[in-house]
Structure formats: structure tokens, C-alpha cells
Scaffold this active site. Sequence first.
Site: not given
Ligand code: AMP
Length: 298
Positions: A37, A42, A152
Site C-alpha cells: 500500500a 515509503h 521510517g
Molecule cells: P509499513 O509498510 O507500514 O510497514 O511501513 C514500511 C516502512 O515505511 C516502515 O519503515 C515505516 O516506518 C515507513 N513509513 C511508513 N509511513 C511513513 C511515513 N509517513 N514517513 C516515513 N516513513 C514511513
Amino acid sequence: MAASTIAVVRNVETLRRQVAAWRAQQQRIGLVPTMGAIHEGHLALVRAARAQGDRVVASLFVNPRQFGPSEDFAAYPRDEAADAAAFETAGVDLVFAPNVEEMYPPGFATTVQVAGVGEELEGAARPGHFAGVATIVAKLLLQCLPDAAYFGEKDYQQLLVVRRLARDLDIAVRIEGVPTVREADGLALSSRNVYLSAEERHAAPLLYRVLRDSAAAIARAPEAVRAILEDGRGTLRAAGFAVEYLELRDAETLMPMARPAAPARLLAAARLGRTRLIDNVPVALGMALGMALGMALG
Ligand code: AMP
């Protein structure tokens, strides 16, 4: 939009072969683990990896082990074609999208558990969550063996958990944190924001506003932390948030701070309807304490 032509790899062996070939050419590899997503948050990780390395591997895996039994694993948004296209545009070289069997074959029995930093806040609110995260991230790091992996600050505690596990397990990788990407109104980008109703979406940016305002207030008046945080929780509740926590913590250990000291981080989790939002900000305590000390010394 033209169909994406990026390589999507489904198994560990092919991933290893490709990364080994790059490494044989002295190329530096960055890994960006995600659950898909894909949004600009990301892609900020991808850009950081691009800027620091020669090749970028992004993983897409909705990891069942990091979801609690009453959480949204089944409903979690999935769109591999759109994600692969977004990754390709941002400069990803290889998408690693294994299925659950590839990551957890029959007989899988190992769990990576990070004590201390993994037990606070999200660790307490979501039992088993960080064991799921730590196990899958350890696997991804060992499968890919990148020079650096990018996470992130949006998930600040996760970043600390990953740093800890890489250090403790002697995984030779740099763990890089990337600042949170936000909507224009301050709401942190998240794959789960799609769950928000129009009304909730309107209220959601208040979480960041309260964090930012509380951090500024604490920097001005470190002795008033307790009242400032109580005030912040009240503001959120009045706007319809069910607050799980709004807390000032040591930015490296995440332990509660007996006395505000730098470096500190303000972290929050709150529900709006069925959506659970988390966010965090740094607290510039050093300056306030330094000024107070300077004034005290005259
Ligand atoms: P997820 O797909 O939600 O597991 O996130 C994957 C990576 O993207 C993780 O390292 C999150 O911390 C990072 N991430 C998600 N949202 C953000 C954001 N708004 N800003 C920066 N990094 C993000």
C-alpha cells in the site's frame, strides 16, 4: 500507465543470487522493507536508499505474525501491481514479494524477541507485535544482506527495535532512519489512513498538532511535563480520540524519564473510530535546559 516491467522476485534463493551478482560488481545495496500500500512515506525510504547506494531492493510482505488476532491482517490494503509500479518509478531495482509459505515454511519455530525497548508503549499495547516485526526484519536482513536498511521515524519504536536486534545479532548492516512524511495538514502518511471516514480524516491531523504543541511547551517548561501531557490527552479526547498513550520518553531507550533530559521523544497512539493512529516528534529539551542552566548561572 504503462505496465510495470520491474523484476518481482518471490523466493529467497533468487533474491540472494541477484544481490550476490551486484555485490560481485562492488555495488552497494539498500533494503526497504514494507507491507505494501505504497505511499510517499515509503518512497522517501526508497529515495534515501537510492541516494546512498547503487541498488535498491524493496520488499512487499504483509507479515501475519505482527498482527494481533483482532487486528486488520485480512483487511490490510493489498495492491501489488500498483506498488510495483510506484517502486519502479521511484528507482527500485528489485521487488521482493514472497508469499507466507516462503517466509514461514512448515516447521518454522524461531522468534526474535527484543526486550527493553520492545516491551514499552507499542510493545505493551500490541502483545507479540514486535516479536513478529523483529523476526521478519531479521529474516529480511539475513536473506538480502544489504549494506543498509531503511526505516521510517513514523514507527519510531520499530526503528529502535530494529537497531537493537541488528546490533545484538551482529548483522552487519547500517540501520538508517528517515524522517516522517506528512500530508499538508500534518497527518503522518500511513497505509491505514484509508480506513478513516471523511469526518475522522478531518480530525486526524490533531494528533500531530498536539504532539508538536506539547513538545514545544515541554521545551519551554520542562518542569510542567505532567500537566502539559494531561492537557494534550484532554484535547485529543475532546476531539473524539480514544488516547492509548501520549508520553515523553528517552529517545534511545524509550524508558520513562524521571526528569526531562535530552534526547527525548514524545510518542502517541490514539484511536479514531476503528483506526489506530501512531505518531511521534523529537523534543528540543537540550536548548530549554541549557537556557535554564545559563540563567541559573547568571
Ligand atoms: P509499513 O509498510 O507500514 O510497514 O511501513 C514500511 C516502512 O515505511 C516502515 O519503515 C515505516 O516506518 C515507513 N513509513 C511508513 N509511513 C511513513 C511515513 N509517513 N514517513 C516515513 N516513513 C514511513
